[in-house]
Design an enzyme around this catalytic site. Structure first.
Site, PDB file in Angstrom:
ATOM      1  N   ARG A  70       0.838  -1.206   0.000  1.00 56.79           N
ATOM      2  CA  ARG A  70       0.000   0.000   0.000  1.00 56.79           C
ATOM      3  C   ARG A  70       0.871   1.254   0.000  1.00 56.79           C
ATOM      4  O   ARG A  70       2.061   1.211   0.306  1.00 56.79           O
ATOM      5  CB  ARG A  70      -0.892   0.016   1.248  1.00 56.79           C
ATOM      6  CG  ARG A  70      -0.076  -0.015   2.530  1.00 56.79           C
ATOM      7  CD  ARG A  70      -0.821   0.474   3.747  1.00 56.79           C
ATOM      8  NE  ARG A  70       0.029   0.342   4.929  1.00 56.79           N
ATOM      9  CZ  ARG A  70       0.972   1.199   5.278  1.00 56.79           C
ATOM     10  NH1 ARG A  70       1.231   2.244   4.515  1.00 56.79           N
ATOM     11  NH2 ARG A  70       1.689   1.011   6.374  1.00 56.79           N
ATOM     12  N   ILE A  98      -4.783   6.099   6.525  1.00 60.66           N
ATOM     13  CA  ILE A  98      -5.307   5.651   5.235  1.00 60.66           C
ATOM     14  C   ILE A  98      -4.139   5.235   4.352  1.00 60.66           C
ATOM     15  O   ILE A  98      -3.149   5.957   4.241  1.00 60.66           O
ATOM     16  CB  ILE A  98      -6.134   6.756   4.559  1.00 60.66           C
ATOM     17  CG1 ILE A  98      -7.401   7.044   5.379  1.00 60.66           C
ATOM     18  CG2 ILE A  98      -6.499   6.369   3.119  1.00 60.66           C
ATOM     19  CD1 ILE A  98      -8.186   8.239   4.910  1.00 60.66           C
ATOM     20  N   CYS A 126       3.513   7.196  10.278  1.00 57.84           N
ATOM     21  CA  CYS A 126       3.362   7.850   8.982  1.00 57.84           C
ATOM     22  C   CYS A 126       4.478   8.848   8.707  1.00 57.84           C
ATOM     23  O   CYS A 126       4.316   9.764   7.898  1.00 57.84           O
ATOM     24  CB  CYS A 126       1.992   8.518   8.851  1.00 57.84           C
ATOM     25  SG  CYS A 126       0.641   7.339   8.958  1.00 57.84           S
TER      26      CYS A 126
END
Length: 217
Positions: free
Chosen positions: A70, A151, A181
């Site tokens: 991802r 996300i 992140c």
């Protein structure tokens, strides 16, 4: 046709989930399966997206580390965090990755709003954030933000997989092993950390109730 919804009661091993998603993506692409929203938890682990920097993995021996296909950087998954894997046929919806990620953000914000939590986006920072004026300000005087949702998506033949995760009541100390992140200087929060007695089932209901507001089905 509306997506199928599945809820896994027990934590699902990351490798098992990825294999199941890849098989379902292929079936959706061939027109042999419906789209899917899969709600689950994982055992404690870290995942590294395609932009992950090795320096952001602060404690590599703490939990298993999985290299995910991802987008994004390092993320924590574990019990008390609701993961929503979204396997959608973007050929049918809209072949626009940026618009799809924006829809996931709006869906997350709409679900949080059902608990009177104001989720917000920040320029240059992925995910959904909550302003924390109750906490000490940052050195530059700005209000601190805590991240409540991450996300990260992958697209194969215009079928999406992976998706989003929202913190309900995970062990927030588990985030100490990474720079979440890749963003330093801000914290991580959860619905329970914000003082809300919310369960995974409560969040599942909010996600279902707000889905049509964003995706229209």
């Amino acid at each position: 046709m509306s997506p199928e919804w599945q809820v896994s009661a027990a934590p699902v091993a990351y490798e098992v989930a990825v294999a199941a998603m890849e098989a379902r993506v292929d079936a959706i692409r061939r027109g042999e399966a419906r789209e899917l929203v899969w709600l689950l938890e994982h055992p404690p682990l870290y995942t590294a997206g395609t932009s992950a920097r090795d320096a952001d993995l602060l404690e590599p021996a703490r939990f298993p580390v999985h290299r995910a296909g991802r987008g994004g950087q390092f993320t924590y998954h574990g019990p008390g965090q609701r993961v929503a894997y979204c396997l959608f046929d973007l050929r049918r919806r809209k072949s626009d990755v940026r618009a799809y990620v924006g829809a996931l953000e709006r869906w997350t914000i709409a679900a949080l709003a059902r608990f009177n939590v104001r989720g917000e986006l920040r320029e240059g920072r992925v995910g959904v954030w909550v302003a924390r004026p109750d906490k000490p300000r940052l050195p530059d005087g700005s209000v601190r933000d805590d991240k409540i949702a991450a996300i990260g998506v992958r697209i194969r033949h215009w079928v999406s997989f992976h998706g989003l995760s929202i913190n309900v009541e995970p062990d927030l100390g588990h985030y100490a092993g990474i720079v979440p992140c890749g963003i330093a200087g801000h914290g991580v929060t959860s619905l329970v950390d914000l003082g809300l007695p919310v369960t995974l089932a409560d969040l599942d209901e909010a996600l279902r109730a707000s889905f049509a507001e964003v995706f229209g089905d």
